[in-house]
Design a protein around this motif. Structure first.
Motif, short mmCIF file in Angstrom:
data_model
loop_
_atom_site.label_atom_id
_atom_site.label_comp_id
_atom_site.label_asym_id
_atom_site.label_seq_id
_atom_site.Cartn_x
_atom_site.Cartn_y
_atom_site.Cartn_z
N ARG A 1 1.18 -1.14 -0.10
CA ARG A 1 0.05 0.10 0.25
C ARG A 1 0.77 1.69 0.37
O ARG A 1 0.96 2.37 -0.40
CB ARG A 1 -0.67 -0.03 0.86
N ALA A 2 2.02 1.36 0.81
CA ALA A 2 2.62 2.42 1.04
C ALA A 2 3.32 2.68 -0.51
O ALA A 2 4.07 3.56 -0.34
CB ALA A 2 3.58 2.26 2.20
N SER A 3 3.92 1.64 -0.71
CA SER A 3 5.33 1.54 -2.29
C SER A 3 3.60 2.08 -4.19
O SER A 3 4.20 3.15 -4.52
CB SER A 3 5.22 0.57 -3.00
N ARG A 4 2.65 2.67 -3.36
CA ARG A 4 1.68 3.29 -4.01
C ARG A 4 1.68 4.54 -4.06
O ARG A 4 0.99 5.70 -4.83
CB ARG A 4 0.51 2.93 -4.29
N GLY A 5 2.16 5.01 -3.05
CA GLY A 5 1.52 6.83 -2.34
C GLY A 5 2.64 7.07 -1.80
O GLY A 5 3.69 7.71 -2.84
N PHE A 6 2.75 8.17 -1.21
CA PHE A 6 3.89 8.60 -0.41
C PHE A 6 5.04 7.99 -0.68
O PHE A 6 6.33 8.91 -0.88
CB PHE A 6 3.40 9.13 1.05
N ALA B 1 1.74 14.76 15.38
CA ALA B 1 0.89 14.12 13.93
C ALA B 1 1.99 12.80 14.45
O ALA B 1 2.70 12.88 13.76
CB ALA B 1 1.13 14.59 12.83
N VAL B 2 0.73 11.51 14.34
CA VAL B 2 0.91 10.66 14.41
C VAL B 2 -0.16 10.07 14.04
O VAL B 2 -1.32 10.36 14.16
CB VAL B 2 1.42 9.86 15.72
N ILE B 3 0.08 8.66 12.60
CA ILE B 3 -0.91 7.86 12.71
C ILE B 3 -2.03 7.13 13.78
O ILE B 3 -1.27 6.38 14.08
CB ILE B 3 0.21 6.90 11.50
N THR B 4 -3.03 7.00 13.48
CA THR B 4 -3.93 6.36 14.45
C THR B 4 -3.81 4.81 14.33
O THR B 4 -3.55 4.56 13.31
CB THR B 4 -5.01 7.06 13.81
N GLY B 5 -3.52 4.27 15.23
CA GLY B 5 -3.12 2.21 15.92
C GLY B 5 -2.28 2.77 15.76
O GLY B 5 -1.38 0.99 15.57
N SER B 6 -0.70 2.91 15.34
CA SER B 6 0.76 2.75 15.24
C SER B 6 1.23 2.24 16.40
O SER B 6 0.99 2.78 17.14
CB SER B 6 1.10 4.02 14.18
N ALA B 7 2.79 1.35 16.20
CA ALA B 7 2.68 1.48 17.47
C ALA B 7 3.92 3.40 17.58
O ALA B 7 3.80 3.18 18.88
CB ALA B 7 4.03 0.83 16.95
N HIS B 8 3.97 4.25 16.79
CA HIS B 8 4.73 5.37 16.72
C HIS B 8 3.38 6.04 17.59
O HIS B 8 3.76 6.55 19.03
CB HIS B 8 4.90 6.42 15.89
N ALA B 9 2.72 5.38 17.70
CA ALA B 9 1.28 6.88 18.23
C ALA B 9 0.87 5.99 19.97
O ALA B 9 1.33 6.39 20.57
CB ALA B 9 -0.39 6.05 17.78
N ALA B 10 1.70 4.52 20.08
CA ALA B 10 1.62 4.02 20.96
C ALA B 10 2.80 4.29 21.81
O ALA B 10 2.85 4.52 23.53
CB ALA B 10 1.88 2.45 20.89
N PHE B 11 3.51 4.67 21.45
CA PHE B 11 4.42 4.97 21.63
C PHE B 11 4.67 6.51 22.46
O PHE B 11 5.43 6.98 24.12
CB PHE B 11 5.54 4.94 20.64
N LEU B 12 4.15 7.72 21.69
CA LEU B 12 4.03 8.50 22.15
C LEU B 12 3.01 8.91 23.88
O LEU B 12 2.60 9.81 24.36
CB LEU B 12 2.98 9.65 21.10
N SER B 13 1.75 7.85 23.40
CA SER B 13 1.48 7.26 25.09
C SER B 13 1.84 8.10 26.14
O SER B 13 1.51 7.98 26.82
CB SER B 13 0.04 6.43 23.85
N ASP C 1 -2.28 8.68 8.00
CA ASP C 1 -0.68 8.20 6.92
C ASP C 1 0.20 9.27 7.29
O ASP C 1 -0.72 10.41 7.51
CB ASP C 1 -1.47 7.87 5.65
N GLN C 2 0.82 8.84 6.52
CA GLN C 2 2.44 9.50 7.14
C GLN C 2 2.22 10.66 5.62
O GLN C 2 2.31 11.97 6.43
CB GLN C 2 3.07 9.04 7.08
#
Length: 312
Positions: free
Chosen positions: A23-28, A193-205, A218-219
């Protein structure tokens, strides 16, 4: 930018899977990776002097104090590496159609260090482990993350790169308030800003509880918010952010803020080479070669070739 199986979402440990990669390879990611590939072959101007970096003296997860002895390689006549071909800049078809990328060059460097002949074969992602198990290859170098399901089938060597969590903020040239670092105190009350439900969101929390989190789908969305000044920073996968910072849009806008976050329970153990369960000697030899490539600076120069803006 990053590894399994069918189309699933990245899990909360931060181990992106095959579906995520497609999915990522098709966008950003596709757009910014294309620019990085062109830069790697000298087809674009060099990265902005403000962002260009020399090769790091040490790799963050190769312990320079550890001095492994060279294992006996007399029984290893050749290494048949397996990878896939749709994950730039790690492995992809080059301008001449030949397989290239960081993983491909690293495999060749491992063989050169060990003075062992090698081949690098491209296979579809879902066939890599079955091909290895059937004895039609000796090692997989395809940014695999060593999930529990994979570890039940094959063994893995030491990590050869890790994708840390990184903050990005606007550069001073863009005006507005800039942040000096990425500490809990500095980001208190700031919007990230962080992607919802991601590991990065959990880390920030978990570690930045007083930061105002602006969740995005998305990013790309997070970076647009940052460029417009609607958030103070964005937090996400260091590899894809480094690639974006090496684009004209990225280096005209923003910069990395603070250092790298490697917490494995959020972002995984890193990418590792996979081996059959009976390939202990080959695994030890490859681990040894990775340490040697770090000691001699070969590894660091390969990182600089494909990632002019280091994600470390």
């Amino acid at each position: 930018m990053i590894a399994l199986g069918t189309k699933r979402n990245p899990d909360r440990t931060g181990n992106p899977d095959r579906g995520y990669r497609r999915r990522a390879s098709r966008g950003f990611t596709a757009r910014v990776l294309a620019i990085t590939i062109l830069a790697a072959f000298g087809l674009l101007a060099a990265v902005s002097p403000a962002l260009a970096q020399k090769a790091p003296d040490q790799v963050p997860f190769f312990d320079p104090a550890r001095k492994p002895e060279r294992p006996d390689t007399s029984g290893i006549r050749a290494i048949r590496f397996l990878t896939d071909d749709d994950y730039p800049p790690f492995h992809f078809p080059g301008p001449d159609g030949q397989l290239t990328g960081f993983n491909v060059d690293l495999a060749r460097a491992i063989c050169f260090e060990l003075k062992i002949a090698c081949t690098i074969q491209s296979r579809r992602w879902e066939t890599l482990i079955p091909t290895l198990e059937e004895g039609r290859g000796d090692a997989i170098i395809a940014s695999m993350r060593g999930s529990e399901a994979d570890r039940a089938r094959i063994d893995f060597g030491i990590p050869y790169y890790r994708s840390p969590g990184r903050f990005v903020s606007r550069s001073g040239e863009q005006g507005g308030a800039t942040l000096p670092d990425a500490s809990v105190k500095t980001l208190d009350g700031k919007s990230v800003a962080v992607i919802t439900g991601s590991a990065h969101a959990a880390f920030l929390s978990a570690f930045f509880p007083k930061t105002y989190v602006r969740t995005t789908s998305d990013q790309t969305e997070g970076l647009k918010l940052l460029a417009r000044g609607e958030v103070d920073a964005t937090f996400g996968d260091g590899v894809s952010l480094a690639v974006w910072l090496n684009t004209p849009e990225g280096y005209a806008c923003c910069r990395f803020l603070g250092g790298s976050f490697f917490e494995s329970r959020f972002f995984g153990p890193g990418a590792m080479i996979g081996f059959r369960k009976d390939s202990t000697q080959l695994r030890k030899a490859t681990d040894y070669a990775l340490f040697r490539l770090s000691e001699t600076g070969v590894y660091q120069n390969l990182m600089l070739k494909y990632f002019p803006v280091s994600f470390y």
